[in-house]
Design a protein around this motif. Structure first.
Motif, PDB file in Angstrom:
ATOM      1  N   ILE A 145      13.362  18.485  -9.342  1.00  0.00           N
ATOM      2  CA  ILE A 145      12.652  19.817  -9.800  1.00  0.00           C
ATOM      3  C   ILE A 145      11.313  19.937  -9.080  1.00  0.00           C
ATOM      4  O   ILE A 145      10.638  18.834  -9.123  1.00  0.00           O
ATOM      5  CB  ILE A 145      12.915  19.839 -11.377  1.00  0.00           C
ATOM      6  CG1 ILE A 145      11.925  18.864 -11.828  1.00  0.00           C
ATOM      7  CG2 ILE A 145      14.446  19.931 -11.967  1.00  0.00           C
ATOM      8  CD1 ILE A 145      11.598  19.181 -13.560  1.00  0.00           C
ATOM      9  N   GLU A 146      10.864  21.235  -9.390  1.00  0.00           N
ATOM     10  CA  GLU A 146       9.448  21.262  -8.986  1.00  0.00           C
ATOM     11  C   GLU A 146       8.888  22.129 -10.327  1.00  0.00           C
ATOM     12  O   GLU A 146       9.528  22.968 -11.019  1.00  0.00           O
ATOM     13  CB  GLU A 146       9.185  22.188  -7.880  1.00  0.00           C
ATOM     14  CG  GLU A 146       9.882  23.571  -7.662  1.00  0.00           C
ATOM     15  CD  GLU A 146       9.891  23.927  -6.288  1.00  0.00           C
ATOM     16  OE1 GLU A 146      10.021  25.336  -6.273  1.00  0.00           O
ATOM     17  OE2 GLU A 146       9.743  23.281  -5.286  1.00  0.00           O
TER      18      GLU A 146
ATOM     19  N   VAL B 219      10.625  15.403 -11.478  1.00  0.00           N
ATOM     20  CA  VAL B 219       9.633  15.845 -10.636  1.00  0.00           C
ATOM     21  C   VAL B 219       9.497  14.884  -9.441  1.00  0.00           C
ATOM     22  O   VAL B 219       9.553  15.061  -8.142  1.00  0.00           O
ATOM     23  CB  VAL B 219       8.439  16.344 -11.075  1.00  0.00           C
ATOM     24  CG1 VAL B 219       7.324  16.702 -10.047  1.00  0.00           C
ATOM     25  CG2 VAL B 219       8.585  17.559 -12.071  1.00  0.00           C
ATOM     26  N   HIS B 220       9.110  13.564  -9.905  1.00  0.00           N
ATOM     27  CA  HIS B 220       8.957  12.515  -9.030  1.00  0.00           C
ATOM     28  C   HIS B 220      10.148  12.110  -8.124  1.00  0.00           C
ATOM     29  O   HIS B 220      10.096  11.796  -6.877  1.00  0.00           O
ATOM     30  CB  HIS B 220       8.807  11.166  -9.783  1.00  0.00           C
ATOM     31  CG  HIS B 220       7.255  11.230 -10.190  1.00  0.00           C
ATOM     32  ND1 HIS B 220       6.762  10.604 -11.580  1.00  0.00           N
ATOM     33  CD2 HIS B 220       6.120  11.835  -9.919  1.00  0.00           C
ATOM     34  CE1 HIS B 220       5.766  10.773 -11.874  1.00  0.00           C
ATOM     35  NE2 HIS B 220       5.312  11.643 -10.860  1.00  0.00           N
ATOM     36  N   GLY B 221      11.209  12.310  -8.733  1.00  0.00           N
ATOM     37  CA  GLY B 221      12.642  12.394  -7.811  1.00  0.00           C
ATOM     38  C   GLY B 221      13.014  13.386  -6.728  1.00  0.00           C
ATOM     39  O   GLY B 221      13.947  13.256  -6.345  1.00  0.00           O
ATOM     40  N   GLY B 222      12.280  14.470  -7.096  1.00  0.00           N
ATOM     41  CA  GLY B 222      12.438  15.519  -6.004  1.00  0.00           C
ATOM     42  C   GLY B 222      13.656  16.491  -6.482  1.00  0.00           C
ATOM     43  O   GLY B 222      14.051  17.355  -5.818  1.00  0.00           O
TER      44      GLY B 222
ATOM     45  N   LEU C 229      14.531  24.177 -10.141  1.00  0.00           N
ATOM     46  CA  LEU C 229      15.332  23.273  -9.230  1.00  0.00           C
ATOM     47  C   LEU C 229      14.405  23.284  -7.766  1.00  0.00           C
ATOM     48  O   LEU C 229      14.156  24.263  -7.530  1.00  0.00           O
ATOM     49  CB  LEU C 229      16.898  23.517  -9.059  1.00  0.00           C
ATOM     50  CG  LEU C 229      17.753  23.361  -9.816  1.00  0.00           C
ATOM     51  CD1 LEU C 229      19.131  23.813  -9.600  1.00  0.00           C
ATOM     52  CD2 LEU C 229      17.593  22.318 -10.807  1.00  0.00           C
ATOM     53  N   ALA C 230      14.325  22.031  -7.373  1.00  0.00           N
ATOM     54  CA  ALA C 230      13.728  21.878  -6.026  1.00  0.00           C
ATOM     55  C   ALA C 230      14.567  21.866  -4.803  1.00  0.00           C
ATOM     56  O   ALA C 230      13.946  22.301  -3.739  1.00  0.00           O
ATOM     57  CB  ALA C 230      13.056  20.427  -6.023  1.00  0.00           C
ATOM     58  N   LYS C 231      15.920  21.869  -5.055  1.00  0.00           N
ATOM     59  CA  LYS C 231      16.944  22.143  -4.049  1.00  0.00           C
ATOM     60  C   LYS C 231      18.041  22.465  -4.628  1.00  0.00           C
ATOM     61  O   LYS C 231      18.388  22.857  -5.945  1.00  0.00           O
ATOM     62  CB  LYS C 231      16.958  20.805  -3.330  1.00  0.00           C
ATOM     63  CG  LYS C 231      17.587  19.336  -4.326  1.00  0.00           C
ATOM     64  CD  LYS C 231      17.534  18.129  -3.214  1.00  0.00           C
ATOM     65  CE  LYS C 231      18.006  16.956  -4.167  1.00  0.00           C
ATOM     66  NZ  LYS C 231      18.091  15.887  -3.355  1.00  0.00           N
ATOM     67  N   PRO C 232      18.963  23.213  -3.856  1.00  0.00           N
ATOM     68  CA  PRO C 232      20.044  23.854  -4.435  1.00  0.00           C
ATOM     69  C   PRO C 232      20.952  23.182  -5.346  1.00  0.00           C
ATOM     70  O   PRO C 232      21.340  21.698  -4.889  1.00  0.00           O
ATOM     71  CB  PRO C 232      21.037  24.136  -2.959  1.00  0.00           C
ATOM     72  CG  PRO C 232      19.860  24.264  -1.949  1.00  0.00           C
ATOM     73  CD  PRO C 232      18.887  23.168  -2.237  1.00  0.00           C
ATOM     74  N   ALA C 233      21.621  23.465  -6.483  1.00  0.00           N
ATOM     75  CA  ALA C 233      22.319  22.662  -7.075  1.00  0.00           C
ATOM     76  C   ALA C 233      23.702  21.774  -6.364  1.00  0.00           C
ATOM     77  O   ALA C 233      24.079  20.705  -6.795  1.00  0.00           O
ATOM     78  CB  ALA C 233      22.989  23.383  -8.361  1.00  0.00           C
TER      79      ALA C 233
ATOM     80  N   LEU D 117      18.890  25.213 -15.654  1.00  0.00           N
ATOM     81  CA  LEU D 117      17.774  25.557 -14.475  1.00  0.00           C
ATOM     82  C   LEU D 117      18.723  26.129 -13.439  1.00  0.00           C
ATOM     83  O   LEU D 117      18.512  27.027 -12.602  1.00  0.00           O
ATOM     84  CB  LEU D 117      16.996  24.479 -14.016  1.00  0.00           C
ATOM     85  CG  LEU D 117      15.829  23.963 -15.007  1.00  0.00           C
ATOM     86  CD1 LEU D 117      14.991  23.074 -14.252  1.00  0.00           C
ATOM     87  CD2 LEU D 117      15.056  25.102 -15.318  1.00  0.00           C
ATOM     88  N   ALA D 118      20.068  25.275 -13.129  1.00  0.00           N
ATOM     89  CA  ALA D 118      20.809  25.834 -12.129  1.00  0.00           C
ATOM     90  C   ALA D 118      21.289  27.202 -12.480  1.00  0.00           C
ATOM     91  O   ALA D 118      21.462  27.946 -11.479  1.00  0.00           O
ATOM     92  CB  ALA D 118      21.813  24.911 -11.889  1.00  0.00           C
TER      93      ALA D 118
END
Length: 159
Positions: free
Chosen positions: A63-64, A58-61, A75-79, A20-21
């Motif tokens: 990935i979305e 997902v629960h850990g924030g 990814l939910a935030k930058p790598a 994903l990154a």
């Protein structure tokens, strides 16, 4: 899960997040999503197992995930902001690295304290593992994985 089987959740999650990154680099402003079928192909498993693997991420924030025909994971935030320790904790939780042998009757000083010693050893080892994983980001890891593709690193040229 059988306690004697190797736990591959962390390595599977890490591989999926590295993928994903890498795909996020194509369009950092609006990264593409990857379907569970695509991730299943990357992990050489089935999409159902991938969906189960993604739930704690997902629960850990980390990935979305969006559902539907055009849905997928990204990814939910930058790598650079995701540590390997976060991935480990999301996938493994508080499960210890090792299981201690069940206590038996103490027959000497050693057997009376082996479980306590092993508990301390396990805690020290767990801290060391988390320190190493906490010092590496997903971005660092992706860069390192890419260096492994150099001719000097391939097994064919090492022979």
């Amino acid at each position: 899960m059988n306690e004697h089987m190797l736990d591959i959740r962390f390595s599977s999650a890490l591989k999926a997040l590295l993928y994903l990154a890498a795909t996020a680099e194509q369009d950092p402003a609006d990264p593409p999503t990857s379907s569970s079928a695509q991730l299943a192909e990357v992990l050489a498993t089935n999409a159902s197992l991938v969906r189960k693997l993604l739930v704690p991420l997902v629960h850990g924030g980390l990935i979305e995930s969006t559902k539907g025909r055009a849905g997928g994971a990204r990814l939910a935030k930058p790598a650079e902001d995701i540590t390997l320790a976060e991935i480990y904790r999301c996938t493994v939780g508080d499960k210890p690295l090792w299981a201690c042998r069940p206590d038996s009757a103490a027959s000497c000083d050693v057997t009376a304290h082996t479980a306590e010693f092993f508990g301390r050893l396990s805690a020290d080892t767990e801290r060391a593992v988390l320190d190493v994983l906490g010092s590496r980001t997903l971005a660092d890891s992706l860069a390192e994985v890419r260096t492994l593709d150099t001719p000097a690193a391939s097994p064919e040229t090492a022979r």
